[in-house]
Design an enzyme around this catalytic site. Structure first.
Site, mmCIF file in Angstrom:
data_model
loop_
_atom_site.group_PDB
_atom_site.id
_atom_site.type_symbol
_atom_site.label_atom_id
_atom_site.label_comp_id
_atom_site.label_asym_id
_atom_site.label_seq_id
_atom_site.Cartn_x
_atom_site.Cartn_y
_atom_site.Cartn_z
ATOM 1 N N ARG A 229 3.754 48.558 19.283
ATOM 2 C CA ARG A 229 2.383 48.060 19.120
ATOM 3 C C ARG A 229 1.404 49.137 18.623
ATOM 4 O O ARG A 229 0.195 48.962 18.719
ATOM 5 C CB ARG A 229 1.880 47.496 20.451
ATOM 6 C CG ARG A 229 2.733 46.389 21.058
ATOM 7 C CD ARG A 229 1.897 45.479 21.948
ATOM 8 N NE ARG A 229 2.623 44.831 23.018
ATOM 9 C CZ ARG A 229 3.512 43.841 22.868
ATOM 10 N NH1 ARG A 229 3.815 43.406 21.661
ATOM 11 N NH2 ARG A 229 4.105 43.308 23.911
ATOM 12 N N ARG B 50 6.360 43.882 30.508
ATOM 13 C CA ARG B 50 7.070 43.175 29.433
ATOM 14 C C ARG B 50 8.338 42.513 29.960
ATOM 15 O O ARG B 50 8.797 41.525 29.395
ATOM 16 C CB ARG B 50 7.325 44.119 28.260
ATOM 17 C CG ARG B 50 6.000 44.513 27.611
ATOM 18 C CD ARG B 50 6.125 45.480 26.459
ATOM 19 N NE ARG B 50 4.797 45.947 26.044
ATOM 20 C CZ ARG B 50 4.595 46.934 25.185
ATOM 21 N NH1 ARG B 50 5.622 47.556 24.630
ATOM 22 N NH2 ARG B 50 3.364 47.296 24.872
ATOM 23 N N TYR C 35 -1.981 44.730 40.610
ATOM 24 C CA TYR C 35 -0.916 44.043 41.348
ATOM 25 C C TYR C 35 -0.956 44.402 42.828
ATOM 26 O O TYR C 35 -0.275 43.784 43.629
ATOM 27 C CB TYR C 35 0.451 44.405 40.735
ATOM 28 C CG TYR C 35 0.477 44.138 39.243
ATOM 29 C CD1 TYR C 35 0.610 42.841 38.771
ATOM 30 C CD2 TYR C 35 0.301 45.173 38.322
ATOM 31 C CE1 TYR C 35 0.573 42.581 37.411
ATOM 32 C CE2 TYR C 35 0.273 44.922 36.960
ATOM 33 C CZ TYR C 35 0.408 43.626 36.500
ATOM 34 O OH TYR C 35 0.358 43.366 35.161
ATOM 35 N N SER D 33 1.355 47.684 35.155
ATOM 36 C CA SER D 33 2.658 47.481 35.785
ATOM 37 C C SER D 33 3.418 48.776 36.077
ATOM 38 O O SER D 33 3.990 48.940 37.154
ATOM 39 C CB SER D 33 3.508 46.564 34.907
ATOM 40 O OG SER D 33 3.618 47.097 33.591
ATOM 41 N N CYS E 161 -3.738 36.255 24.483
ATOM 42 C CA CYS E 161 -2.936 37.043 23.549
ATOM 43 C C CYS E 161 -1.786 36.163 23.077
ATOM 44 O O CYS E 161 -1.659 35.018 23.509
ATOM 45 C CB CYS E 161 -2.411 38.316 24.213
ATOM 46 S SG CYS E 161 -1.924 39.571 22.992
ATOM 47 N N LYS F 175 -7.630 49.848 24.798
ATOM 48 C CA LYS F 175 -6.270 49.633 25.299
ATOM 49 C C LYS F 175 -5.319 50.526 24.523
ATOM 50 O O LYS F 175 -5.254 50.465 23.293
ATOM 51 C CB LYS F 175 -5.901 48.155 25.110
ATOM 52 C CG LYS F 175 -4.491 47.824 25.560
ATOM 53 C CD LYS F 175 -4.251 46.329 25.507
ATOM 54 C CE LYS F 175 -2.818 45.978 25.806
ATOM 55 N NZ LYS F 175 -2.573 44.538 25.669
ATOM 56 N N LYS G 131 -7.470 50.500 29.726
ATOM 57 C CA LYS G 131 -6.113 50.162 30.138
ATOM 58 C C LYS G 131 -5.134 51.043 29.411
ATOM 59 O O LYS G 131 -5.266 51.161 28.191
ATOM 60 C CB LYS G 131 -5.865 48.687 29.780
ATOM 61 C CG LYS G 131 -4.486 48.199 30.105
ATOM 62 C CD LYS G 131 -4.319 46.773 29.672
ATOM 63 C CE LYS G 131 -2.846 46.446 29.785
ATOM 64 N NZ LYS G 131 -2.476 45.318 29.015
ATOM 65 N N CYS H 57 1.676 40.699 19.284
ATOM 66 C CA CYS H 57 0.451 40.085 19.805
ATOM 67 C C CYS H 57 -0.278 39.183 18.815
ATOM 68 O O CYS H 57 -1.473 38.915 18.974
ATOM 69 C CB CYS H 57 -0.484 41.178 20.318
ATOM 70 S SG CYS H 57 0.241 42.124 21.683
HETATM 71 C C1 PBG Z 1 -0.598 41.478 26.541
HETATM 72 C C2 PBG Z 1 -0.776 42.302 27.736
HETATM 73 C C3 PBG Z 1 -0.023 43.417 28.151
HETATM 74 C C4 PBG Z 1 -0.518 43.792 29.398
HETATM 75 C C5 PBG Z 1 -1.575 42.932 29.684
HETATM 76 N N1 PBG Z 1 -1.731 42.039 28.632
HETATM 77 C C6 PBG Z 1 1.155 44.060 27.595
HETATM 78 C C7 PBG Z 1 1.199 44.747 26.320
HETATM 79 O O1 PBG Z 1 0.188 44.973 25.638
HETATM 80 O O2 PBG Z 1 2.335 45.052 25.967
HETATM 81 C C8 PBG Z 1 0.031 44.914 30.220
HETATM 82 C C9 PBG Z 1 -0.170 44.794 31.667
HETATM 83 C C10 PBG Z 1 0.673 45.651 32.504
HETATM 84 O O3 PBG Z 1 1.464 46.504 32.071
HETATM 85 O O4 PBG Z 1 0.565 45.452 33.721
HETATM 86 N N2 PBG Z 1 -1.109 41.956 25.373
HETATM 87 ZN ZN ZN Z 2 -0.259 40.922 23.551
#
Ligand code: PBG
Ligand code: ZN
Length: 324
Positions: A216, A204, A312, A273, A117, A194, A247, A127
């Site tokens: 986003r 982030r 995690y 996260s 990304c 996603k 996700k 992104c």
């Molecule tokens: C990047 C990406 C993100 C996550 C994984 N790859 C963040 C986003 O889209 O803002 C999130 C992972 C997480 O929250 O643990 N595009």
């Molecule tokens: Zn991204």
């Protein structure tokens, strides 16, 4: 007289015999965040137990992971310098390419996945390349540089790429770019469904990828949409994805089940996260039996239809499974 269900629950061995869903350390992919420098291991305040690490620390961590039986990792790079197109992700000596190369050199038996990304590499935190007229990401311009990034990862020796930017046409673009350069055996795990989610907040912080303007929602999905969620993943299968993904995980287990029933491809969930932070905080407030809730959550992902869990919690799960 009313013993229909209870008979099978009385003996622990019988309970094990009739258990329908199993969690194994082999199901997991562990995320690692790599940054420049040396001897750096900085804990993320919103995610206790998760660190930004310099490459030397990442290499040591891989040793720890192997001792726990964990062989699959997903790498995220945090570059020293960010710019409008995320140049660091586009050359052979950027943070992510270097990390892939060095991890594979020191630990050839690790299965190294790379997140593909631009949000960690751009100064605006989006992104991809910005379309200033529409104040969003330019889909097709981002496809071009994504193909370049995929080849950088491939040349560095990555075992699987995982495009996470939710650009339309990304899988087809990456598949043909890889095939043309002789990487037809490199699998693609699509972040196929996603959602635009508040649960990414702590990530982030770690990845230093908060968008500097807007959000986003023009490329990630509306959490309210079920039909579209299925269509997104089916589309990525048609374009040539090898593994699909949902996700975040917890608030979307219905979608996991829906996609499971609409494809025969392997399916991953990303236990993100914010989900991790919630459990950690509930535990530190003394509100839950952490180990128990943790394993209940993981088995829930598998029961919903996931084959793979990106989490995690992976190290904690490995430790719990080995003491069972
Ligand atoms: C990047 C990406 C993100 C996550 C994984 N790859 C963040 C986003 O889209 O803002 C999130 C992972 C997480 O929250 O643990 N595009
Ligand atoms: Zn991204």
């Amino acid at each position: 007289m009313f013993q229909r269900f209870r008979r099978n629950r009385l003996n622990p061995h019988l309970r094990a015999l009739v258990r329908e869903t199993h969690v194994s350390v082999n199901d997991f992919i562990y995320p690692l965040f790599v940054r420049g420098g040396e001897g750096i291991k900085t804990e993320v305040s919103s995610m206790p137990g998760v660190y930004q690490m310099s490459l030397d620390e990442i290499l040591k961590e891989c040793e720890v992971l192997k001792n726990l039986g964990i062989y699959s990792i997903i790498l995220f790079g945090i570059p020293d310098v960010k710019d409008s197109i995320g140049s660091d992700a586009l050359h052979n000596h950027g943070i992510i390419a270097t990390a892939i190369r060095e991890v594979k050199k020191a630990h050839p038996e690790m299965f190294v996945v790379s997140d593909l990304c631009f949000c960690e590499y751009t100064d605006h935190g989006h992104c991809g390349i910005i379309d200033h007229t529409h104040e969003t990401v330019d889909n097709d311009a981002t496809l071009d540089i994504s193909a370049k990034q995929a080849l950088i990862h491939a040349k560095a020796g990555v075992d699987m790429i995982a495009p996470s930017g939710m650009m339309d046409g990304i899988i087809e673009t990456l598949r043909s770019a890889l095939d043309e350069e002789g990487y037809e055996n490199l699998p693609i795990m699509a972040y196929s469904t996603k959602f635009a989610s508040g649960y990414y907040g702590p990530f982030r912080d770690v990845a230093e990828s908060v968008p500097s303007f807007g959000d986003r929602s023009s490329y990630q999905m509306d959490p309210a949409n079920r039909r579209e969620a299925i269509a997104e993943s089916v589309e990525d299968e048609i374009q040539g994805a090898d593994i699909l993904m949902v996700k975040p995980a917890l608030a979307y287990l219905d979608i996991v089940r829906d996609i499971r029933e609409n494809t025969s491809l392997p399916l991953a969930v990303y236990n993100v996260s914010g989900e991790y932070a919630m459990l950690k905080n509930a535990a530190s407030a003394g509100l839950i039996d952490y180990d128990r809730v943790l394993m209940e959550t993981m088995v829930g992902f598998k029961r919903a239809g996931a084959d793979i869990i990106i989490s995690y919690h992976t190290k904690e799960v490995a430790k719990l499974l080995s003491t069972l």
